[in-house]
Scaffold this motif. Structure first.
Motif, PDB file in Angstrom:
ATOM      1  N   CYS A  35       0.777  -4.470  -6.936  1.00  0.00           N
ATOM      2  CA  CYS A  35       1.816  -4.069  -5.975  1.00  0.00           C
ATOM      3  C   CYS A  35       3.141  -4.752  -6.305  1.00  0.00           C
ATOM      4  CB  CYS A  35       1.393  -4.446  -4.554  1.00  0.00           C
ATOM      5  SG  CYS A  35       2.671  -4.069  -3.324  1.00  0.00           S
ATOM      6  N   CYS A  74       3.733   1.466  -2.636  1.00  0.00           N
ATOM      7  CA  CYS A  74       4.469   1.552  -3.911  1.00  0.00           C
ATOM      8  C   CYS A  74       3.644   2.356  -4.917  1.00  0.00           C
ATOM      9  CB  CYS A  74       4.787   0.149  -4.436  1.00  0.00           C
ATOM     10  SG  CYS A  74       3.362  -0.682  -5.189  1.00  0.00           S
ATOM     11  N   ASN A  85       0.817  -1.224   0.000  1.00  0.00           N
ATOM     12  CA  ASN A  85       0.000   0.000   0.000  1.00  0.00           C
ATOM     13  C   ASN A  85       0.845   1.267   0.000  1.00  0.00           C
ATOM     14  OD1 ASN A  85      -2.675   0.526  -0.459  1.00  0.00           O
ATOM     15  ND2 ASN A  85      -3.233   0.746   1.682  1.00  0.00           N
TER      16      ASN A  85
HETATM   17 ZN   LIG Z   1       2.418  -1.806  -3.458  1.00  0.00          ZN
END
Ligand SMILES: [Zn+2]
Length: 350
Positions: free
Chosen positions: A103, A92, A90
């Protein structure tokens, strides 16, 4: 601990496996309270895709945080949490864009070397970026909400994402192709969250149609193929629908989606294609269609979904029509594969 293992097509068992444990400071261990069998688990169960023998199964679960690594800040032991089917940091670039399923540090529960959701406990990587705690915790959340919270771990967020990709807004007319749990949740998301006025569900199974109507479908069409397309066009004054949710992923469902969309319409596709892609691009081109696809970033929607569920304004729980103890997981797979069950929920020993 006990966990579900894939042995071969049509053969899953519950067996002893090493206990889930912290291996990185960003990990949490979650003791599973409820887990689900997903339609996508059936691809290997039916022998359509390969899966390693004795690999773990399951990616939909809710549970209690049992232990956290030194760097975990947002969840504490004792929290009731919902996990999306993939973990993500949560932080990148992809996560910050709201596509946590891309992700750069992400992965799927049940993949090689990870714990699956259909077991007594799961090591959750990047716990801060992955898990969302339910306000009120165990004490403030009745067991009656567990099915809805469990549905939020995948199918509710995935169905909603399909409707979002299809551009559904207040007052929209939408067609949903697919009456599995994801399609049914697309109906619910389109109506209850996005404010669609009319939702046409393509469904020919009485049990699924009933849930679809409960979730707000205004019209149900049992025909498929060209007959299904003609029926949708008839309902929409010959124009076709502006918004189509494709929640199956087969060449047949794609051809229906393209055929029932009106000029300039949008197709939101969350059905995972497991067969060779054969989508002809000429029809969407000449009809000015927008094709929006993606593995649903459920984590993006989870906080809002949990708020709606605990507030009592959203209940995707009725997608579960089968409830079994973990040890009977094989019966859940068999019932879903035979289409005798829409979706199975597994309960763990407290
Ligand atoms: Zn990520």
């Amino acid at each position: 601990m006990r966990a579900t293992l894939y042995l071969s097509a049509g053969n899953v068992v519950v067996d002893d496996v090493p206990d889930a444990s912290i291996s990185e400071p960003t990990d949490a261990v979650v003791r599973v309270v409820r887990a689900a069998v997903c339609g996508s688990d059936l691809w290997s169960y039916r022998g359509i895709i390969n899966r390693a023998e004795r690999s773990r199964l399951g990616h939909e679960f809710i549970g209690i945080v049992a232990e956290v690594g030194d760097e975990v800040r947002t969840v504490r032991p004792g929290d009731l949490v919902v996990a999306p089917f993939q973990w993500s940091d949560n932080t990148c670039p992809a996560c910050l864009d709201g596509i946590q399923t891309s992700c750069e540090r992400g992965g799927t529960f049940g993949a090689a070397g990870t714990d699956g959701g259909q077991g007594e406990a799961v090591r959750v990587p990047y716990a801060d970026g992955t898990l969302v705690a339910v306000p009120g915790g165990m004490d403030g959340t009745g067991e009656s909400l567990y099915p809805a919270l469990l549905a939020a771990s995948d199918v509710m967020g995935t169905g909603l994402h399909g409707a979002v990709l299809a551009g559904v807004t207040e007052g929209s007319t939408v067609a949903v192709i697919g009456d599995g749990a994801v399609g049914l949740c697309a109906v619910l998301g389109a109506r209850s969250i996005l404010g669609a006025e009319r939702v046409i569900l393509m469904s020919r199974h009485a049990d699924r149609t009933a849930v679809g109507k409960l979730f707000g479908a205004t019209d149900v069409i049992a025909e498929r193929g060209d007959e299904g397309i003609a029926a949708v066009r008839e309902l929409t004054g010959g124009l076709g629908v502006r918004h189509v949710v494709e929640a199956v992923g087969t060449p047949e469902s794609w051809s229906m989606a393209v055929g029932m969309a009106r000029e300039g319409g949008s197709i939101g596709a969350v059905g995972v294609p497991h067969t060779a892609p054969t989508l002809p691009l000429f029809p969407p081109l000449i009809h000015h269609l927008s094709l929006n696809l993606g593995i649903a970033p459920v984590r993006r929607y989870l906080p809002d979904l949990i708020s709606c569920i605990t507030a009592g304004t959203l209940d995707p729980g009725p997608v579960f029509d089968t409830v079994l103890p973990l040890e009977d997981v094989a019966r859940g797979y068999a019932a879903m594969a035979a289409r005798e069950s829409i979706k199975a929920m597994l309960t763990m020993q407290p």
